[in-house]
Design a protein around this motif. Sequence first.
Motif, short mmCIF file in Angstrom:
data_model
loop_
_atom_site.label_atom_id
_atom_site.label_comp_id
_atom_site.label_asym_id
_atom_site.label_seq_id
_atom_site.Cartn_x
_atom_site.Cartn_y
_atom_site.Cartn_z
N GLY A 152 -0.19 8.41 -1.58
CA GLY A 152 -0.47 8.42 -3.02
C GLY A 152 -0.38 9.82 -3.60
O GLY A 152 0.13 10.03 -4.69
N VAL A 158 -4.18 5.45 -0.41
CA VAL A 158 -3.84 6.13 -1.67
C VAL A 158 -4.24 7.60 -1.68
O VAL A 158 -3.60 8.42 -2.34
CB VAL A 158 -4.44 5.36 -2.88
N TRP A 180 -3.03 -2.88 -7.45
CA TRP A 180 -3.52 -2.18 -6.24
C TRP A 180 -4.76 -2.88 -5.69
O TRP A 180 -4.88 -3.12 -4.48
CB TRP A 180 -3.82 -0.72 -6.61
N TRP A 181 -5.67 -3.23 -6.59
CA TRP A 181 -6.93 -3.88 -6.20
C TRP A 181 -6.66 -5.24 -5.57
O TRP A 181 -7.32 -5.63 -4.60
CB TRP A 181 -7.81 -3.99 -7.45
N LEU A 198 1.64 1.02 -4.31
CA LEU A 198 0.76 0.55 -5.40
C LEU A 198 -0.26 1.57 -5.86
O LEU A 198 -0.55 1.68 -7.06
CB LEU A 198 0.07 -0.75 -4.97
N GLY A 199 -0.82 2.34 -4.93
CA GLY A 199 -1.83 3.32 -5.31
C GLY A 199 -1.23 4.41 -6.17
O GLY A 199 -1.80 4.80 -7.21
N TYR A 205 -1.71 -1.61 -13.30
CA TYR A 205 -1.41 -1.46 -11.87
C TYR A 205 -2.64 -1.14 -11.01
O TYR A 205 -2.60 -1.28 -9.80
CB TYR A 205 -0.27 -0.45 -11.62
N GLN A 225 -4.08 -6.19 -3.81
CA GLN A 225 -3.69 -6.03 -2.40
C GLN A 225 -4.89 -5.63 -1.55
O GLN A 225 -5.10 -6.17 -0.45
CB GLN A 225 -2.59 -4.97 -2.22
N ALA A 227 -0.41 2.93 -9.55
CA ALA A 227 -1.63 2.65 -10.32
C ALA A 227 -2.14 3.93 -10.99
O ALA A 227 -2.47 3.93 -12.18
CB ALA A 227 -2.70 2.07 -9.39
N GLY A 270 0.80 -1.22 0.00
CA GLY A 270 0.00 0.00 0.00
C GLY A 270 0.83 1.26 0.00
O GLY A 270 0.31 2.35 -0.25
N ARG A 310 -3.13 -0.22 2.66
CA ARG A 310 -3.85 -0.47 1.40
C ARG A 310 -5.02 0.48 1.20
O ARG A 310 -5.61 0.51 0.13
CB ARG A 310 -4.32 -1.93 1.34
#
Length: 447
Positions: A213, A208, A282-283, A86-87, A278, A285, A90, A83, A205
């Motif tokens: 993010g 974001v 993100w989803w 990834l956000g 991505y 996770q 993405a 987390g 997670r």
Amino acid sequence: MENIKLSIDKAFGFVSEQAVAGYKAQVDDANAALHNGTGKGSDFLGWLNLPSSIDEAHLQDLEATAKILRNNCEVVVVIGIGGSYLGAKAVIDALSNSFDWLLTERKSPVVVYAGQNIGEDYLYELQELLKTKKFGIISISKSGTTTEPALAFRLLKTQLEEEQGKAAAQKLIIAITDKSRGALRTAATQEGYKTFVIEDNVGGRFSVLTPVGLLPIAVAGFDIRKLISGAVTMEAKCGLETPFEQNPAAQYAAVRNELYKNGKTTEILVNFHPKLHYIGEWWKQLYGESEGKENKGIFPAAVDFTTDLHSMGQWIQEGERTIFETVISVKESNYTKVFPHSEENLDGLNFLAGKRVDEVNKMAELGTMIAHVDGGVPNLKIELPVLNEYYLGELLYFFEKACGISGYILGVNPFDQPGVEAYKKNMFALLEKPGFEAETKAIKARI
Ligand SMILES: O=P(O)(O)OC[C@H]1O[C@](O)(CO)[C@@H](O)[C@@H]1O
């Protein structure tokens, strides 16, 4: 103004509309438990009303900090894992030119990532590349103690200090972490880095729309105000006031739980747009860490179509019938590309002449949906009017809200991740970390 749109009718050959409607009471309870803070993990609900509570001063601070990095760096390395990266990746990938790193006339630094793996070659190659670039670092870790990003941060901080001197490096390092705990907070205080706080009540997670993010996204040159504005819209649309039938997060949570109950134990998030890869990561996770516990939970997988129709397509069409798909569809492309006519027609493709490439893609999407439904794969669809900050903001918040509701329907705590500790304990024991002497002895006896 249009919004992202969820369609669940292509699930109804597999589960009944009535059964999904029957979730109303459960979903309303789950949604109320989130808003009243009466469910499991209620100390991690900081994301719930986050979009509408972001204030102007915070946004200006983020934008001013992004500007410093944008003005002084050719490359910004975002250090973080799960987390904590990834956000940002993405959203940045979804909005960037597909060949971003090759663009010569740049308005924004190239954003690259580290600390999301322990690849020696990856880190070597990154550090070699950075020797030729003006770079800065955004180091992100909520706990401030995660091994992968800590390792990358030590390497890159040392490099930056050696190349620029400690005083200059200090201005090019931003830390995003807990307000008081963890090694990253200690380093930031000691070295005097600019910091942003990840609040205790926001899990990685679900972070974001925090600086985790927002800062990298702003550094990459995208409009975080529009992203937040989309999330604010979804916060209202998925709120307590919206009835079950019109609440997209409630509908998605209900239908996927009913599919799960009927043996559909894997959900595949599908995109037909290469920039959305991505979003799938993100989803995965978000749903994997939130629901995969107590020996239950839908397994979240993701594919990029049409690319993966030529690899995973066979399995999806004819493999074990335990899957369903959730397709993210983008209604309008940002650009137009019309397929040309050819006198020779050597490739036999003149039937496509005059059509837009996106029309071909849309027919692939429709054809795939029909084929997969015919093959026993329920299909859900989420349509974005266009790929931009605003609709990505809607999409991110929609998935977060649905995840909270869905986890409560499943009966788990969607906001913890106890299972992630097992590998860490073994790794530390194998690496003979001080304090792990007994574990080291025990694990070594097993190998
Ligand atoms: O931000 P941190 O504390 O470094 O954690 C990174 C990631 O690691 C996890 O804690 C799992 O190990 C995730 O939940 C989290 O997103």
